[in-house]
Every structure is written in C-alpha cells, then in structure tokens.
Design an enzyme around this catalytic site. Structure first.
Site, short mmCIF file in Angstrom:
data_model
loop_
_atom_site.label_atom_id
_atom_site.label_comp_id
_atom_site.label_asym_id
_atom_site.label_seq_id
_atom_site.Cartn_x
_atom_site.Cartn_y
_atom_site.Cartn_z
N LYS A 36 -6.35 15.26 63.89
CA LYS A 36 -6.38 15.44 62.43
C LYS A 36 -6.55 16.92 62.09
CE LYS A 36 -8.86 13.74 58.33
NZ LYS A 36 -10.01 12.92 57.86
N SER A 40 -9.05 9.24 54.53
CA SER A 40 -8.27 10.46 54.53
C SER A 40 -7.48 10.72 55.81
CB SER A 40 -9.19 11.66 54.29
OG SER A 40 -10.10 11.82 55.37
N SER A 42 -12.96 7.13 56.23
CA SER A 42 -11.67 7.79 56.48
C SER A 42 -11.03 7.53 57.84
CB SER A 42 -11.82 9.30 56.30
OG SER A 42 -11.88 9.63 54.93
#
Lengths: 481, 105
Positions: A80, A155, A179
């Site tokens: 990420k 997210s 997330s």
C-alpha cells in the site's frame, strides 16, 4: 512459463524448489497480468520492476546454489502506498506527496524482502488512508475486480483489488478503522488486522498513531499466517511495537477449532444490516458450530458509540500528524509571500476534500473550549469499548460479526455524504479502538454475486487463534457458503 | 447550527488551511451534521472512567510482556542522513531548509 493462474505462498515455494518456474519468470508473469488488467482497475499506482527483478535474481541464485529458501521466497507482493519504500515513490494517494521518494524502507517491507518476497509495486488507496471506498485517492478510484462498477472498499482498496484479481499473491494494507477488513470483505478475500503493536509502524506514514496497523491481504489463511509471521515482532525503531513473543502461526492454524468458544454479540446484528449479509454471516456461524465450536451470546453495550468516539480520536490524531505537510522539508511546496502563507497555500493545493474535512474536525475537537467535550470524552468512551472486549474475552475465545453492513456499493453512491460513509464503519471501528486483532474472511456471496465478509476478533496478541478459526472455516467450505 | 462560520474560519486558521468561500460553507454544513451525530457521546455516563490514549501497557497485557521492554537503551547511534533528507526539499542549502523570511527587522 507456467500455465498456473492462481498462486499461493506454498505453491510458489514448491514451484521454485522443483525448478518449475524461476522467481524472475514469476515476477515477469505478474507484470504481464498487471499490464493487462491494471488500466481498468487502477489498483497499482507505481511499479518497481527494477527492485523486483533484483530480488528475484537473488532468490534464483539461492535456488541455484541449493540453499534453503526463506518463508516467502519469490512471492510477488504489493505494498500500500502509505508504506515507505526506499527509492520507490510513496504518494499516500495524495497530491502533496506526488513526487516524494522515501530515503528508507518501512520495517514491514524490509522484513518481507528479508523473507524473500518480491515487491512488485505500490497500490492505490484513499488519501492518507482516510476513506472507506478508495474514492478519496487523488489518483482516481480503484475498481472492484469482482464487479467493476463498484468500489473495492477502503482505504486499502488497491491492496485488496490486486490480490483478488491475481495481480499479486499477497499485499500489505493498513487498518486504522477497518481499512484492511472492509476491503477484504468487499473483494472476497481474507484481510487481517493484527493487534496494535504486533507489526512495527516504522516507515508507515502516520494517520492516527494510536490506531494504525499494518497487515496482509492474501488468497487463503495459510498465506495470511505466512506473511504475518514474516512481518510481526518487536522493532527497536517503533517504541509502540510490542516485545511479545510471535506465535508460530503456521502451526497454530493446523489445530482444530473444536471446543473454541465463539461469541456472537447481538449488538452487531441489528438495524442497518443488509438481510443477505446477515443471513450469510449467520450461516457462517452455524457452520463453525457444526465443527464443534460453542456459540455464546454476548452483549457489547457500547458498540453504538464506537463511530462517534472513533471519528473524534482518529481525526484529532490526524490533524496533529498531518501538520508536518507544510512545504518545508519534503513534498509539495506552493510559494507564498510569508512562511504562513506558504503553509496555507501548500496545504490548500496539496490536500483533497476528505483530508481537509478530517483535519478540520480533529482541529475543532482539540481546540480550546471543545477538548473536554469531544476529545477527552471520546477517549473515555474508547476505554468503555475496550472494556466491552476484555469482558467478552473472559467468556469467549473469539467474537464473530459481519465485517460491513452491506456488500460493495457502487462508485459514487455514497461519496457525497461523509457521515453516511463514516457510519458504514460501524462493525470494524470497535476492534480498532480496543486494539485487538481481527480478520475478515469470505463468507459466500449475495444473490447478485457480491462477496460477503465475516469478521473474527480475538484477544490481544492472539492472532494464532483468530487464524486457527479462520482456517477451520476455510477448510469447511465457509468461504463459499 | 452547532458551528458558526466564524468558528470554521478559526479552525481553518489553526490548521493552516486556506479555504475558499464555497469550501467554508460546505465544511460548515458537513461538520455540523457530523458533530450533531457525535453528540451521542454525551448520552453515556463516563464518571470515573480513565481516558484511553493508547492500547499498549493496558491492564490486560498478556503474560511475558515486562514493564517497558519496548524501550531501547539510551545510547548514541550514528545517523548520517542529512544529505538524503535535504535532497527531498524543494529549497535547501546544506545544512538548512530555506523558507520565506519570517523575521521583519
């Protein structure tokens, strides 16, 4: 070149050891897939082939010398874009860091590579990990590979999408209020949030420091156990990382689930829960009962206050953490007539709407006259929510809930109403506030073919029992129930 | 409304955000809605509850965790990163970051 389409950690290892494929060929195969599918999904923001092929060459050399292979040897992994990588652009999904290249690696990335993993690139996410749909990225939304008109969740939407679409064998996401778990649920793959402090946050760009955790997305539970085993453990560079011994997760998951006490809090099955999600999760719980788990009804009376407490605490911490983006030391700088003018113009241009909204809310909650009413009260309510969990874990080994109230929604469906978006985090933020580990596991699909996720919480530092239950569920066919 | 236009401006100033007039109105409405929701925290009696700022060193820490084993020894370590750090700045001249003038004389 192999004709195999779905790879696992164990499968890669076996294929490398028996020389069916080289680490270089495997990386190359994944880059071909990415080239085909990523333009549609927008899940990778930056690819790092140079670094990937260097690492693959090291693994192939080790294979050639007949050396024992490390745990994640040759496994193509995505990271990420809020996690720092030396020499690879790390944007956090924000314009303010569009050209930022970190001078150091996050500990989690360093440990992945030490375990032999091949980092393919960096994945799209909501700006500074603030969002539940991946629509808050400055680089455009990610599409859910299961249904491309829908969000992948957020997210860590990009990290979930690449694993679900077979564009990486595993990925790292981060979880502050859900997330990892919610995108795992929306994309139909396991997503694991470890205990707060289980995995070092060194090199993770801070959103809310008392809540942020790094954890894996994988295609199955054994892979989640392998990746967590590689990244977990104390790190002298993160004083909040715990000096608690790391369990042997691959051994833990082989233990049967029979006799485990599973708590089902009725507070998680009330109003607002989609009937199809409810039905699937209840079927999932019944499946575990049929494996010899003992179902125990629970009351977690402060659940309904978790969103309010979470959105005060997380935004207060964010408003403080994001003060560092001022145009002085790194990232975007917009010229101004004075220093303050430069700060203001840089932040106005560099931050997107959701980040500004959260900075505003957090600054308000911390400001003179409101601190006691909002921030201090939220911290007290956080203590009550944590107590709900510690009381529950006196009686049960794990807590089972839906991961999210609905399956993946359509792109654009909720993006104009921030409060509605926040409320959808209801089942995940509780465990975030308590700091306990949690996993979302696939639990069948709705009639429309959208994945449903079931969440399993465990006591602090008991990822082993969370994964053990998840593995039993997987082995019994729960993922496709 | 729970939050006035002046308060929105004050918060934006504290946060060093330069908001457009449209943004001020949008955020005012949204913050008002969010804060109205957050008011539900007032329903709970929190008398005598200790605020929880961190998860670690919580009372139910597992066995084996000693008092503060996470803290490393206080010894000097070489940290030669100045060039790497300065090279990321828009405007820097070793060993400084350059910014607009802050002191009038």
């Amino acid at each position: 070149m192999s004709a195999q389409t779905s790879w696992t950690v164990a499968g890669v290892r076996e294929a490398l050891a028996s020389k069916k494929v080289s680490a270089k060929e495997l990386a190359s195969e994944f880059y071909v897939r990415i080239e085909k599918r990523n333009p549609e999904l927008n899940a990778y923001l930056t690819l790092s082939p140079e670094r990937a092929y260097e690492q693959a060459a090291r693994i192939d050399a080790a294979v050639g010398r007949g050396e024992p292979l490390p745990a994640l040897a040759g496994v193509p992994i995505a990271v990420k874009d809020v996690i720092s990588t030396t020499g690879i652009r790390t944007t956090c999904g924000s314009k303010i860091l569009e050209n930022y290249v970190p001078p150091y690696d996050a500990t989690a990335v360093e440990r992945l590579e030490r375990a032999g993993a091949v980092v393919l690139g960096k994945t799209n996410c909501d700006e500074f990990a603030m969002g539940s749909s991946n629509e808050n990225s400055a680089y455009g939304p990610v599409r859910n590979p299961v249904a491309t008109d829908r969000v992948p969740g957020g997210s860590s939407g990009g990290s979930a999408a690449v694993v679900a679409a077979g564009l990486a064998v595993a990925s790292l996401g981060t979880d502050t209020g859900g997330s990892i778990r919610q995108p795992g649920s929306f994309c139909g793959i396991p997503g694991l949030m470890p205990t707060y402090g289980r995995v070092s946050r060194y090199g993770l760009v801070a959103f809310a420091s008392s809540l942020d955790k790094i954890g894996p997305f994988t295609a199955n539970i054994a892979d989640a156990a392998a990746v967590l085993g590689a990244i977990a453990g104390h790190d002298p560079n993160d004083s909040t990382s715990a000096a608690v011994p790391v369990e042997n997760y691959l051994a833990e998951i082989e233990k049967p689930a029979k006799g485990m006490r599973i708590g089902v809090p009725e507070d998680y099955f009330g109003e607002g829960l989609d009937p199809e999600v409810k039905e699937k999760v209840q079927a999932g719980i019944a499946l575990l009962e049929s494996l010899g788990c003992q179902r125990i009804p629970l009351q977690m009376p402060h659940t309904d206050y978790a969103i309010a407490a979470y959105y005060i605490i997380a935004t207060a911490e964010a408003s403080s953490n994001l003060a560092r983006y001022d145009g002085v030391r790194y990232g975007l700088r917009v010229p101004g007539s004075t220093l303050i003018d430069m700060y203001r113009k840089t932040r106005e241009r560099g931050f997107g709407p959701e980040v500004k909204r959260r900075i505003m809310l957090g600054t308000y909650a911390l400001s003179s006259g409101y601190y006691d009413a909002y921030y201090l009260r939220a911290q007290k309510v956080r203590a009550l929510i944590a107590r709900d969990f510690s009381d529950a874990f006196q009686k049960v080994d794990a807590i089972l809930t839906p991961t999210a109230p609905t399956p993946a929604f359509r792109i654009g469906e909720k993006s104009s109403d921030p409060l509605q978006m926040y409320l959808a985090d209801i089942y995940t933020v509780t465990g975030s506030l308590a700091g306990v580990p949690g996993i979302s596991v696939p639990c069948g699909k709705t009639k429309a073919g959208l994945p449903v996720g079931m969440q399993i919480f465990g006591p602090h530092f008991r990822e082993g029992s969370v994964l053990r239950l998840a593995r039993a569920f997987e082995n019994a066919g729960g993922f496709t129930i | 409304m729970k939050i006035s236009r002046e308060e929105v401006l004050r918060v934006a100033e504290l946060a060093h955000l330069e908001l457009s007039p449209e943004e001020i109105d949008t955020y005012r409405g949204q913050l008002d809605e969010i804060l109205s929701y957050i008011d539900k925290l007032k329903e709970l009696d929190v008398t005598g509850v200790e605020p929880m700022a961190q998860v670690i060193f919580h009372s139910d820490a597992p066995q084996g965790a000693e008092s503060h084993p996470e803290l490393r020894e206080d010894v000097l370590r070489r940290c030669d990163v100045a060039d790497a750090v300065l090279s990321r700045a828009t405007d820097a001249e070793k060993p400084f970051f350059r910014v607009p003038k802050v002191i009038e004389r």
